[in-house]
Design a protein around this motif. Structure first.
Motif: not given
Length: 391
Positions: A124-131
């Motif tokens: 939520m709230g503009g989270a990002s996940v990479t890798g």
């Protein structure tokens, strides 16, 4: 240029098909499987995406997956407006069931990267996940966190009343790289770079929350406990230093702790000591209780409990369990314990568990009291904690 609705739709369908995307009509037809696409013209979904039933896709959702990659979204998820999920160049994104992705969420797996998201996760709230990242069941990333190659342990979802059982959480804003968050823990980040860092207990923010897991149990110390014990000691270092001498900086380094842990196991193997960890109902180390200087049928008792678990009866249960083990498993006939004279809580606990003050002795350089408990001889009850018959 197209001038009527039919031509516009045909042109749009052709553009999407050329790029391997579902057409607006095909997106609407997903309703047959319970998938609600609220605006098929602004939603983009690759044909290679495996989309489970009962998902809700708000306007502006994009799920892209090229021919070398894999993307699977399980059932019952809610993707709010602007959520973007991308798997390219051999990347993989796998999402479980009943998760919620707030507006602006970004999930992106590149070449040879794998992102696995469990059930009932919240971003939520503009989270990002990479890798390469693993977000276990019930975990959460809340706020403008850019998470790269993180691991959030699985647990119960955010609404579960006992915070010790919830999945790991990262909250705030900033960048988190390589962070590992155990069950019941969280990292609160405010605008800086975090990596491998000490986490906080979620319970510390909800001290009055109920404890729904089974009561604490003991396990005999093994090499496999090293990481969890180090995390326990790091998290509670300042709290313990208020009542006993600090162990020193070297103890809390990976190498320093590993050397000390091996030394303890060697002492235990020789029968000179018996070390134990205290686990809560979710398998987390919340305390230690030890019998040291074993000789002539006796030993000295020592224990410590995590700050978040004090005043919860954990120490009393642990002491009672180790007293039973001392008699039934280790063949001891008496235990002693030393407390500072002004440590009323420890003195009261020892009195409640059958210890009697018998004299005085220094405790950490301060005046102390010696307590003693005689143990009843008892027949062998079976394997000790963490052991099996014949071990």
């Amino acid at each position: 240029m197209a001038t009527d609705d039919g031509s516009v739709h045909a042109h749009l369908d052709r553009l999407r098909r050329e790029r391997g995307l579902l057409t607006p009509t095909e997106l609407l037809e997903l309703a047959e499987y319970g998938v609600a696409v609220l605006d098929p013209f602004s939603v983009i979904v690759s044909r290679r995406v495996k989309l489970g039933p009962d998902n809700v896709l708000y306007p502006g959702v994009v799920i892209e997956c090229d021919e070398r990659s894999r993307c699977a979204v399980g059932p019952g998820n809610v993707l709010h407006g602007g959520t973007r999920i991308t798997a390219v160049d051999g990347g993989s994104v796998t999402i479980g069931a009943r998760s919620e992705f707030g507006g602006g969420t970004r999930i992106s797996a590149g070449a040879h990267e794998s992102i696995e998201i469990g059930d009932e996760v919240r971003l939520m709230g503009g989270a990002s996940v990479t890798g390469d990242s693993l977000l276990g069941d019930g975990s959460q990333i809340l706020g403008g966190i850019s998470a790269h190659s993180v691991e959030l342990a699985a647990g119960r979802p955010h609404g579960y009343p006992d915070p010790d059982g919830r999945g790991g959480v990262i909250e705030g804003y900033g960048r988190a790289t390589g962070a590992v968050v155990p069950t019941g823990d969280q990292i609160f980040n405010i605008g800086y770079e975090i990596g491998h860092t000490t986490t906080d207990r979620q319970r510390s923010y909800h001290p009055e929350a109920p404890r729904l897991g089974p009561g604490p149990t003991l396990e005999r110390l093994t090499a496999e406990h090293a990481g969890a014990v180090l995390a326990f000691e790091q998290e509670n270092r300042d709290f313990f230093a208020d009542s006993v001498p600090d162990r020193g900086d070297e103890y809390f380094t990976p190498d320093g702790f590993a050397e000390r842990h091996r030394a303890l196991l060697a002492e235990q193997a020789e029968g000179r000591c018996h070390f134990h960890v205290v686990l809560n109902g979710y398998g987390r180390v919340i305390g230690r209780v030890n019998l040291v200087d074993v000789a002539d049928g006796g030993a000295e008792l020592g224990y410590r409990v995590a700050e978040a678990d004090t005043r919860q009866g954990v120490a009393r249960v642990a002491v009672e369990q180790v007293c039973r083990l001392a008699a039934t498993r280790y063949g001891l006939t008496s235990l002693t314990a030393v407390t500072a004279e002004d440590n009323e809580a420890s003195r009261a606990l020892l009195a409640r568990t059958g210890f009697i003050a018998t004299g005085r002795r220094s405790a950490g350089g301060e005046p102390g009291l010696v307590h003693r408990r005689m143990l009843r001889a008892a027949r062998f009850e079976g394997p000790g904690p963490g052991e099996s018959r014949g071990a």
